[in-house]
Design an enzyme around this catalytic site. Structure first.
Site, PDB file in Angstrom:
ATOM      1  N   LYS A 216     -72.016  21.488 -77.154  1.00 45.47           N
ATOM      2  CA  LYS A 216     -71.810  22.148 -78.415  1.00 45.47           C
ATOM      3  C   LYS A 216     -70.512  21.037 -78.779  1.00 45.47           C
ATOM      4  O   LYS A 216     -70.438  20.940 -80.164  1.00 45.47           O
ATOM      5  CB  LYS A 216     -72.032  23.033 -78.651  1.00 45.47           C
ATOM      6  CG  LYS A 216     -73.310  23.288 -78.584  1.00 45.47           C
ATOM      7  CD  LYS A 216     -73.466  24.471 -79.768  1.00 45.47           C
ATOM      8  CE  LYS A 216     -74.918  25.649 -79.608  1.00 45.47           C
ATOM      9  NZ  LYS A 216     -75.394  26.830 -79.460  1.00 45.47           N
TER      10      LYS A 216
ATOM     11  N   LYS B   1     -87.093  16.391 -75.917  1.00 47.80           N
ATOM     12  CA  LYS B   1     -87.600  17.726 -76.875  1.00 47.80           C
ATOM     13  C   LYS B   1     -87.885  17.677 -78.267  1.00 47.80           C
ATOM     14  O   LYS B   1     -87.450  17.203 -78.752  1.00 47.80           O
ATOM     15  CB  LYS B   1     -87.299  18.492 -76.391  1.00 47.80           C
ATOM     16  CG  LYS B   1     -87.337  20.200 -76.910  1.00 47.80           C
ATOM     17  CD  LYS B   1     -85.980  21.252 -75.621  1.00 47.80           C
ATOM     18  CE  LYS B   1     -86.030  22.643 -76.164  1.00 47.80           C
ATOM     19  NZ  LYS B   1     -85.390  23.186 -75.852  1.00 47.80           N
TER      20      LYS B   1
ATOM     21  N   LYS C  18     -85.701  20.811 -84.220  1.00 43.70           N
ATOM     22  CA  LYS C  18     -85.627  21.058 -85.844  1.00 43.70           C
ATOM     23  C   LYS C  18     -84.401  20.019 -86.926  1.00 43.70           C
ATOM     24  O   LYS C  18     -84.812  20.007 -87.519  1.00 43.70           O
ATOM     25  CB  LYS C  18     -85.217  22.159 -86.023  1.00 43.70           C
ATOM     26  CG  LYS C  18     -84.451  23.341 -85.242  1.00 43.70           C
ATOM     27  CD  LYS C  18     -84.755  24.958 -85.456  1.00 43.70           C
ATOM     28  CE  LYS C  18     -83.533  25.530 -84.503  1.00 43.70           C
ATOM     29  NZ  LYS C  18     -84.180  26.685 -84.145  1.00 43.70           N
TER      30      LYS C  18
END
Ligand code: TRP
Length: 335
Positions: A115, A197, A200
């Site tokens: 992140k 994966k 969203k």
């Protein structure tokens, strides 16, 4: 909450629209575990703040997530379905646990490293101590099991380490939680790149089925799903990742075994198969969507659920918080 059942805790961040991957990989499993455990499910809105949010959208997304939890079958009159930010004990215990967590441990967290790269303009302290807040979430409820995806396992490990360290000094304050990876192990992959994966945040809208997609959209996206050129409906993740992903999805919504699915579509083409998967998914989601839309309009009911569940969560959380505060020597408040 009963005495003899074990306690289960989990939650999701309140950021974006949920995907079929979130549903089959997490939410649906939670619904299945509902009866076996006393369950707490949080809308993890404090964690979402580690990334900059648009306040209006964020508030709406949190409400939508709450409604989706309930619509998917997490009955708020049986489980505790609540907002993390409404129970101040989370932030309070997180501070105490911060003081029992080493920077060396946090430096090793792979999610922090990822992140920090993705949000290099906003590497804030919350992003760094994110796993400690997660430890507080789990430990406050004397949790036995935590269903989490593989990406969160490292956070569960650090939770156990922090709890053991604290218990070694002060006696048995926290239950040491176990991870729980769903039996079906349903990790749903992108429809456009089945080695990635389903996410969203994918730029390609056809890669992701949203839980709020209507039937036509769902079927259209499945028809466009990337497969391979040999027209054989066989489960083989390595050589046929696209078809295997579709089989996995079909398996989760139909409860049929891989072998049954292979037999069902023997000699049939990918077109038929994709349509069948699309229809099965649309049929599974239809009642959830209907209930979700109804709930979003029924403000009175939702707000009553939120209020009652916030209180229920606070009751359990405060018991553990008080114990931890006392153990470390903070002075009790005189009321
Ligand atoms: N970090 C988790 C995620 O992004 C969400 C989360 C926060 C969580 N606190 C938790 C999950 C406690 C399980 C238990 O998926």
């Amino acid at each position: 909450m009963s005495e003899e059942k074990k306690i289960l805790y989990s939650g999701m961040q309140a950021t974006n629209a949920l995907t079929l991957g979130n549903y089959l990989g997490a939410l649906k499993n939670w619904v299945n575990l509902n009866e076996e455990y006393d369950c707490f499910f949080g809308v993890m809105d404090l964690h979402s703040l580690t990334v900059r949010q648009n306040p209006t959208e964020f508030r709406q997304n949190a409400r939508k997530l709450y409604a989706l939890y309930v619509a998917a079958g997490l009955n708020p009159e049986v489980n505790c379905v609540y907002y993390q930010s409404h129970v101040p004990a989370h932030a309070q215990l997180a501070w105490i646990l911060d003081c029992f967590t080493y920077m060396g441990e946090l430096n090793r967290m792979t999610q922090f490293k990822d992140k920090s790269q993705k949000h290099s303009d906003n590497i804030n302290a919350g992003l760094y101590t994110y796993p400690v807040l997660m430890a507080a979430d789990i430990l406050l409820y004397q949790t036995d099991v935590v269903p989490v995806g593989k990406d969160q396992m490292q956070h569960l490990e650090i939770t156990r380490d922090i709890a053991e360290r604290f218990n070694n000094i002060y006696g048995n304050v926290f239950k040491i939680p176990e991870g729980y990876i769903g039996k079906s192990g349903a990790k749903i992959m992108s429809l456009q790149d089945p080695t990635k994966k389903m996410s969203k945040s994918d730029e390609n809208v056809n890669a992701t089925i949203l839980l709020v997609d209507d039937k036509d959209t769902i079927i259209r996206k499945f028809k466009k799903a990337v497969t391979d050129s040999d027209a054989n409906i066989k489960y083989d993740v390595e050589n046929k990742p696209g078809v295997s992903n579709l089989i996995d999805i079909y398996r989760c919504v139909s409860k049929k075994s891989i072998e049954d699915i292979e037999k069902e579509f023997e000699g049939k083409g990918y077109g038929d198969f994709k349509l069948a998967v699309g229809e099965a998914v649309a049929n599974e989601l239809a009642p959830i969507q209907e209930e979700y839309n109804r709930l979003l309009k029924d403000k009175v009911y939702i707000e009553k659920c939120i209020k009652e569940n916030d209180e229920k969560a606070a009751y359990f959380a405060n018991k553990t918080l008080r114990k931890a505060m006392k153990k470390v020597g903070l002075t009790e408040m005189i009321r």
